[in-house]
Design an enzyme around this catalytic site. Structure first.
Site, short mmCIF file in Angstrom:
data_model
loop_
_atom_site.label_atom_id
_atom_site.label_comp_id
_atom_site.label_asym_id
_atom_site.label_seq_id
_atom_site.Cartn_x
_atom_site.Cartn_y
_atom_site.Cartn_z
N LYS A 66 -10.41 -2.54 2.37
CA LYS A 66 -10.17 -2.47 0.88
C LYS A 66 -8.75 -3.07 0.29
CE LYS A 66 -13.28 1.75 0.72
NZ LYS A 66 -12.96 3.00 0.45
N THR A 83 -12.86 10.38 5.23
CA THR A 83 -12.70 9.80 3.98
C THR A 83 -11.10 10.13 3.38
OG1 THR A 83 -14.89 10.25 3.60
CG2 THR A 83 -13.47 9.82 1.46
N ARG A 111 -8.02 5.14 8.86
CA ARG A 111 -7.42 5.84 7.87
C ARG A 111 -6.19 6.81 8.17
NH1 ARG A 111 -13.71 6.99 5.36
NH2 ARG A 111 -13.57 5.21 3.86
N ASN A 148 -8.05 4.46 0.95
CA ASN A 148 -8.38 4.69 2.13
C ASN A 148 -8.49 3.51 3.18
OD1 ASN A 148 -10.89 4.34 1.40
ND2 ASN A 148 -11.65 6.68 1.75
N HIS A 157 -14.08 0.73 4.19
CA HIS A 157 -15.12 1.04 3.83
C HIS A 157 -16.23 0.95 5.33
CE1 HIS A 157 -19.11 1.81 2.16
NE2 HIS A 157 -19.43 1.01 2.92
P1 IDP Z 1 -16.79 7.43 2.67
O1 IDP Z 1 -16.01 5.93 2.09
O2 IDP Z 1 -15.92 7.97 3.54
O3 IDP Z 1 -18.06 6.92 3.06
P2 IDP Z 1 -17.64 8.54 0.08
O4 IDP Z 1 -17.76 10.08 -0.21
O5 IDP Z 1 -18.86 7.56 0.38
O6 IDP Z 1 -16.82 8.26 1.32
O7 IDP Z 1 -16.84 7.84 -1.17
C1 IDP Z 1 -16.77 6.55 -1.36
C2 IDP Z 1 -15.16 6.08 -1.71
O8 IDP Z 1 -15.02 6.82 -2.91
C3 IDP Z 1 -14.40 6.72 -0.60
O9 IDP Z 1 -14.06 5.78 0.29
C4 IDP Z 1 -12.78 6.71 -1.53
O10 IDP Z 1 -12.35 5.23 -1.84
C5 IDP Z 1 -13.50 7.07 -3.00
N1 IDP Z 1 -13.70 8.60 -3.03
C6 IDP Z 1 -14.11 9.55 -2.41
N2 IDP Z 1 -14.14 10.57 -2.79
C7 IDP Z 1 -13.15 10.73 -3.96
C8 IDP Z 1 -11.96 11.64 -4.38
O11 IDP Z 1 -12.50 12.87 -4.35
N3 IDP Z 1 -11.38 11.22 -5.23
C9 IDP Z 1 -11.21 9.68 -5.36
N4 IDP Z 1 -11.70 8.89 -4.52
C10 IDP Z 1 -12.74 9.32 -3.99
MG MG Z 2 -19.99 6.52 1.89
#
Ligand code: IDP
Ligand code: MG
Length: 138
Positions: free
Chosen positions: A9, A91, A102, A112, A115
């Site tokens: 990212k 995450t 991460r 983070n 992806h």
């Molecule tokens: P993941 O990347 O671990 O699968 P997801 O829940 O699919 O997590 O969320 C996608 C992306 O959205 C995360 O990797 C992060 O960059 C962002 N994200 C997720 N939750 C939050 C939050 O609560 N605040 C801000 N950004 C978030």
């Molecule tokens: Mg995801």
């Protein structure tokens, strides 16, 4: 063999962590099918994260993912999807296990570093999103 999509990212690219992250991925036994640095358009980022469009963080996420270059990487390995999720960690880096990408490199829940696809089906779909030509060669 499974495919999964990694994206290094914009936060990690900005900090020049791509070499270190790719080394961790290769050392863990993943094979790189293809990779390309891209600057996502708003449209692409919105489409890629469409599943989150009703979440509070969606517009901020699109903003972040279009803020600089990122590097989508098509990966292949046995059990690639689960193994890659293990390798990247939770995450929220505060909840990520020691040694995960991460834990090592993420700033916070949004910035983070990487992806990783969350299912076998999405692994195929997301690899095709960035590398439609792979479908023709494998
Ligand atoms: P993941 O990347 O671990 O699968 P997801 O829940 O699919 O997590 O969320 C996608 C992306 O959205 C995360 O990797 C992060 O960059 C962002 N994200 C997720 N939750 C939050 C939050 O609560 N605040 C801000 N950004 C978030
Ligand atoms: Mg995801």
């Amino acid at each position: 063999m499974q495919r999964t999509l990694c994206i290094i990212k914009p936060d990690a690219v900005e900090k020049n962590l791509q070499g270190k992250i790719i080394k961790i991925i290769l050392d863990a036994g993943f094979q790189i099918l293809n990779l390309k640095p891209v600057r996502l358009t708003r449209k692409q980022a919105e489409k890629f994260y469409e599943i989150h469009k009703d979440k509070m963080f969606y517009s901020e996420l699109v903003e972040f993912m279009t803020s600089g270059s990122c590097i989508p990487i098509a990966l292949v390995k046995e059990n690639a999807v689960n193994d890659f999720r293990e390798l990247i960690g939770a995450t929220n880096p505060a909840e990520a296990k020691e040694g995960t990408i991460r834990k090592l490199y993420a700033d916070d829940k949004q910035r983070n570093a990487v992806h990783g696809s969350d299912s076998v089906e999405n692994g195929i779909k997301e690899v095709n999103f960035f590398f439609p030509e792979i479908e023709l060669t494998m």
